[in-house]
Design an enzyme around this catalytic site. Sequence first.
Site, short mmCIF file in Angstrom:
data_model
loop_
_atom_site.label_atom_id
_atom_site.label_comp_id
_atom_site.label_asym_id
_atom_site.label_seq_id
_atom_site.Cartn_x
_atom_site.Cartn_y
_atom_site.Cartn_z
N GLU A 370 0.87 -1.15 0.09
CA GLU A 370 0.09 -0.01 0.06
C GLU A 370 0.84 1.19 -0.01
OE1 GLU A 370 -2.69 -0.46 3.23
OE2 GLU A 370 -3.69 -1.86 2.45
N GLU A 505 -6.87 -6.74 -1.50
CA GLU A 505 -7.51 -6.72 0.07
C GLU A 505 -8.86 -6.29 -0.02
OE1 GLU A 505 -5.20 -5.04 2.93
OE2 GLU A 505 -3.22 -5.94 2.06
#
Length: 583
Positions: A370, A505
């Site tokens: 991320e 995710e």
Amino acid sequence: MKSLISITSLFLSLIFSSLTYAQSCGSGGGATVCLTATGSADNIALSWTVSGTVDSIQVYRDTDSNPSGRSRLAILSTSERSYTDTTAVAGTQYWYWIKFRADGKFYNSNAATAVREAGCDATAITPYIQVDGAWSQVSSVTIPSGTQITFGPQPVSGGSWSWSDCGTSGDAREQAIAPTASCTATAVYTNSCGATSSQDFVVTVDGGSSSIYPNYNINPLPADMTGMSSNALDIANNITLGFNIGNTMEAIGGETAWGNPMITADFVSLVKQSGFNAIRLPLAWDQYADQATAEIDLSWLARVREVVQYCVDNDLYVIVNIHWDGGWLENNITLERQAENNDKQRAYWQQIATYLRDFDEHVMFASANEPNVADAEEMSVLLSYHQTFVDAVRETGGKNAFRVLIVQGPDTDISKTNDLMTEMPVDTVSDRMMAEIHFYTPWNFAGMTADESWGNQFYYWGAGNHSTTDAAHNPTWGEEDDLNALFSLMKTQFVDQGIPVVMGEFGAIRRTEQLSGDDLTLHLKSRADYHRFVAQQAKAYGMVPFYWDNGGTGNHGFGIFDRNTNTVFDQQVLDALMQGAAN
């Protein structure tokens, strides 16, 4: 007889000479939908008219006129009146339907059929660069100032070449240059039927400085396509639903440091038997590497390979990444750290890619997790990290020359990715790359654990799930329509351009200690509905969903399985995920 044959031939030619077909319209519930399909060399274009009121429009396709077994291509806004199918294979006849809902029931339009024309396809360019007398199948290179290099793309015959920028010129296939500043050359190839393709060659001049780490690509192999025939779109279509083995091999302090047991072959088999057919494996590397040389401990590389083998033995696709990893990359996407981090990114991926090189297409690599990006400048730094990743993997050769690679959007946030990620890294092979985003929207429902001055937690989610007794924790945004709007951004930006999107995710926490009685029952139903909807709509918009499981079975956990006993813990969410992925 001769005249009858001629008449019959003329009749058939009149039928099939047109690429636009439509039958009578489909009606039901007071609405009528009339569909037409038109084939061209680029796609098959659908258009339809609607009379009456409909509240759902879905596009379906099949390779015969029998609607049983057809596949859904898209769920569209009820205001849409057209759709372009860019995935149709040239020369194959397809049948299409609009499935619409009116007056509470679903009906079908007429079946419309069309064929995508064969056309003249562009020829893929294979890039090669020669440095110090050695050719490498790469499209980018970093060199000291003034070093002579040669671009030598292929094919070597059958068409013509033209060049621009970076000291190139003329129509010779091979171009020798000695740049003193970073630059990008563009080669354009025109094949024998007139179709053109282009390839950028990126040259970074470092003024003579070298990486602060050794070169770990000490044994590159010739490109090997054995077991690597599927491209990114093929693999995306093959994945039904993915599963994250989270908070385990990325844990700082070791595989069990965050409370989960070591991954076993039995646990991976349980994941497969429960309906998942892909695993995302979050991984730490930095804590297992010598900080002076970036050399990764061989015992850790062997452990990673062991777990990857568990996945492959179960016929699972598996994503290997560099996760948070202490934040060395994703928290330092800055110009000040760019050179240093690119050196480490290259060193790590040279080792990872080499050690896992013999696995077939079931294994994919992902650049990061991320990455924290705030603006266009930082996005350009992130793109350089991704480019380094792509180059480092490809230059190891073997099956890695064709492996599907995954690059992450800024913060893996849909809106930021839509705004800032305007280009993908340059690759040496076409159609072998995916983009990645994550999804925890609305955060008030998915992950927020305390009411704040700016807003409350959402305990409930979705149509029919709003509480009449706890209205303060009902959602005020981020429900079905908002999710569809976000997903459509990724479809337009990537999927419609032939680039699959991995939803690496997604998930929402369990609030078993915050709620009880009817409130808890409604919350758990909301979670099930949320996971079902996200899985279903992600797939409808062309994304590949991977559920985030952190192993937690208590309050605020995501765990579906009890990893200590290898049993299903949350059957309600597991069932919801499977239902969503199947629709």
